[in-house]
Write a protein that holds these residues in place. Structure first.
Motif, PDB file in Angstrom:
ATOM      1  N   SER A 266       0.747  -1.337  -0.097  1.00 26.42           N
ATOM      2  CA  SER A 266       0.027  -0.076   0.017  1.00 26.42           C
ATOM      3  C   SER A 266       0.805   1.111   0.023  1.00 26.42           C
ATOM      4  N   SER A 293      -4.847 -10.186  -5.471  1.00 21.90           N
ATOM      5  CA  SER A 293      -4.358  -9.560  -4.474  1.00 21.90           C
ATOM      6  C   SER A 293      -4.082  -8.171  -4.480  1.00 21.90           C
ATOM      7  N   ASP A 296      -7.295  -6.101  -4.836  1.00 22.58           N
ATOM      8  CA  ASP A 296      -7.867  -5.770  -3.631  1.00 22.58           C
ATOM      9  C   ASP A 296      -7.205  -4.283  -2.678  1.00 22.58           C
ATOM     10  N   ARG A 300      -8.788  -0.886  -1.923  1.00 26.47           N
ATOM     11  CA  ARG A 300      -8.693  -0.467  -0.796  1.00 26.47           C
ATOM     12  C   ARG A 300      -8.007   0.866  -0.710  1.00 26.47           C
ATOM     13  N   ARG A 403     -17.492  -7.185   0.247  1.00 21.52           N
ATOM     14  CA  ARG A 403     -16.301  -7.826   0.672  1.00 21.52           C
ATOM     15  C   ARG A 403     -14.966  -6.653   0.968  1.00 21.52           C
ATOM     16  N   ILE A 404     -14.924  -5.961  -0.111  1.00 22.57           N
ATOM     17  CA  ILE A 404     -13.754  -4.903  -0.068  1.00 22.57           C
ATOM     18  C   ILE A 404     -14.005  -3.793   0.731  1.00 22.57           C
ATOM     19  N   SER A 406     -15.823  -3.861   3.781  1.00 23.15           N
ATOM     20  CA  SER A 406     -15.707  -4.370   4.875  1.00 23.15           C
ATOM     21  C   SER A 406     -14.008  -4.370   5.385  1.00 23.15           C
ATOM     22  N   LEU A 407     -13.200  -4.188   4.354  1.00 25.29           N
ATOM     23  CA  LEU A 407     -11.750  -4.028   4.825  1.00 25.29           C
ATOM     24  C   LEU A 407     -11.280  -2.689   4.967  1.00 25.29           C
ATOM     25  N   LEU A 408     -12.067  -1.565   4.813  1.00 22.06           N
ATOM     26  CA  LEU A 408     -11.914  -0.331   4.655  1.00 22.06           C
ATOM     27  C   LEU A 408     -11.710   0.151   6.141  1.00 22.06           C
TER      28      LEU A 408
END
Length: 408
Positions: A266, A293, A296, A300, A403-404, A406-408
């Motif tokens: 990131s 990966s 994703d 994000r 799904r994405i 929920s990762l924030l």
């Protein structure tokens, strides 16, 4: 007899992804490095101990396996003719000076046998050496240990320092380089072998092409001396874009396994995207054949950027193409990625139960995009089948967006 022969042959087959051990080695004494090489060559080492085993011995060894070896040992990723095979591919953690040594307990063509055929062991050494940087290879453990010690004390990353950040009290530095920088072409040849181990279908870039920009990330350790360890790197190609612009494309993006899951990818992506946004001659940032990966990670980071700029405040479906185009120009994301982020942003703000009409408009907005992108495939279906396929695709898209988000 055929059954016995088949059983015998299978006993001499080895999975190369498991037999190959990649190591990043650093140390301040030749004797400590040599001892670490002896210990890590032992057949059984607990995974929990692999990354800390040599810390008390004057050297540090980070050890890990490849994901792929098919470009080296064939599509089955298997070699024949050895028992207790261990392929040690060792790198000085910063400079990537290299030592390859192969160990095994037994080799089939050195054994006495009553089999009716002569069985020959596969050549393990040559295929691997063909993808390594020849000038980086050491001829002995002693030479390698000496290079590790010298590099631990003296290696410095090549290129212009571009960024620095701290993770868990450790400093990481990012450098930008060109293949024309003194010494970097040689260093890139040392790095590029990692691509074959971790990126499916990876190919080496044309090192004579000056349109590449390459970004490297290093861990910086300050103990008795300052030392660097390679964390990962990214290659970015600058395509011409009419009439006087450039379109940058991320081609290869790799964080080495010991450093994955810690946010280094990131950090690297955000730096590159910021650079693109701040460079007037660049259009939008694109990515060549991204992995799941990477997608994703990009989703994000792009979503966090857009949320920080309140892009989705007041936005409702359907969003006009002009609005998406303006956002794309402003944030220099590819059209596909901008549409994806807009759809996620709209979904994030939806109250499905409280505003069913808004949810219906959102579904139609996304379904029209799905239909337009798959119009050739859908053309062969009748109307009922078309609606079913689009509905199935929409359900999968919405699940993925949740799904994405929920990762924030």
């Amino acid at each position: 007899m055929n059954g016995d022969l088949t059983a015998t042959v299978s006993q001499w087959a080895t999975e190369t992804n498991e037999a190959l051990y990649i190591q990043l080695v650093s140390g301040e004494s030749v004797s400590g490095v040599l001892r670490s090489l002896d210990v890590t060559a032992q057949p059984q080492i607990d995974e929990e101990d692999e990354q800390t085993l040599e810390e008390c011995d004057g050297a540090d060894v980070i050890q890990f396996h490849p994901l792929f070896t098919y470009q080296i040992y064939g599509q089955h990723e298997r070699v024949f003719g050895y028992r207790g095979l261990r392929i040690n591919l060792r790198y000085a953690a910063g400079s990537l000076a290299t030592l390859l040594d192969i160990e095994y307990a037994r080799r089939i063509d050195q054994m006495e046998t009553s089999l009716p055929v002569v069985l020959k062991a596969d050549d393990i050494d040559t295929p691997l050496r063909e993808v390594l940087c020849a000038s980086a290879l050491c001829v002995s453990r002693e030479e390698f240990a000496e290079k590790v010690v010298a590099d631990t004390r003296g290696f410095r990353p090549i290129g212009k320092k571009a960024h620095e950040y701290v993770h868990q009290d450790t400093v990481y530095e990012m450098y930008e380089s060109s293949l024309e920088d003194a010494g970097f072409r040689e260093y890139h040849r040392r790095m590029q072998t990692f691509l074959l181990f971790y990126i499916e279908g990876a190919q080496f870039i044309d090192e004579t092409d000056t349109r590449w920009r390459i970004f490297t990330v290093f861990e910086k350790l300050v103990l008795n001396t300052v030392s660097y360890s390679l964390v990962g790197y990214c290659t970015m190609y600058q395509f011409y874009h009419w009439p006087d612009m450039k379109r940058p494309r991320i081609s290869q993006f790799l964080v080495l396994p010991p450093f994955q899951g810690q946010g280094h990818g990131s950090q690297l992506y955000r730096y590159i995207h910021t650079l693109v946004r701040q460079t007037p001659e660049y259009t939008d940032l694109t990515v060549e054949d991204p992995s799941e990966s990477f997608d994703d990670m990009r989703d994000r980071n792009d979503m966090r950027l857009l949320l920080d700029h309140s892009v989705f405040d007041g936005l409702r479906a359907p969003v006009a193409s002009q609005t998406i185009g303006e956002l794309q120009t402003r944030f220099k994301l590819s059209k596909r990625q901008m549409v994806r982020c807009v759809e996620m942003g709209l979904l994030r703000g939806l109250d499905k139960a409280g505003d069913p009409e808004e949810y219906r408009r959102y579904r139609l907005f996304v379904k029209r995009r799905i239909y337009a992108q798959n119009i050739d495939l859908l053309a062969e279906l009748d109307e009922t089948e078309k609606k079913q396929k689009v509905a199935e695709s929409y359900a999968a898209v919405e699940d993925d967006y949740h799904r994405i988000l929920s990762l924030l």
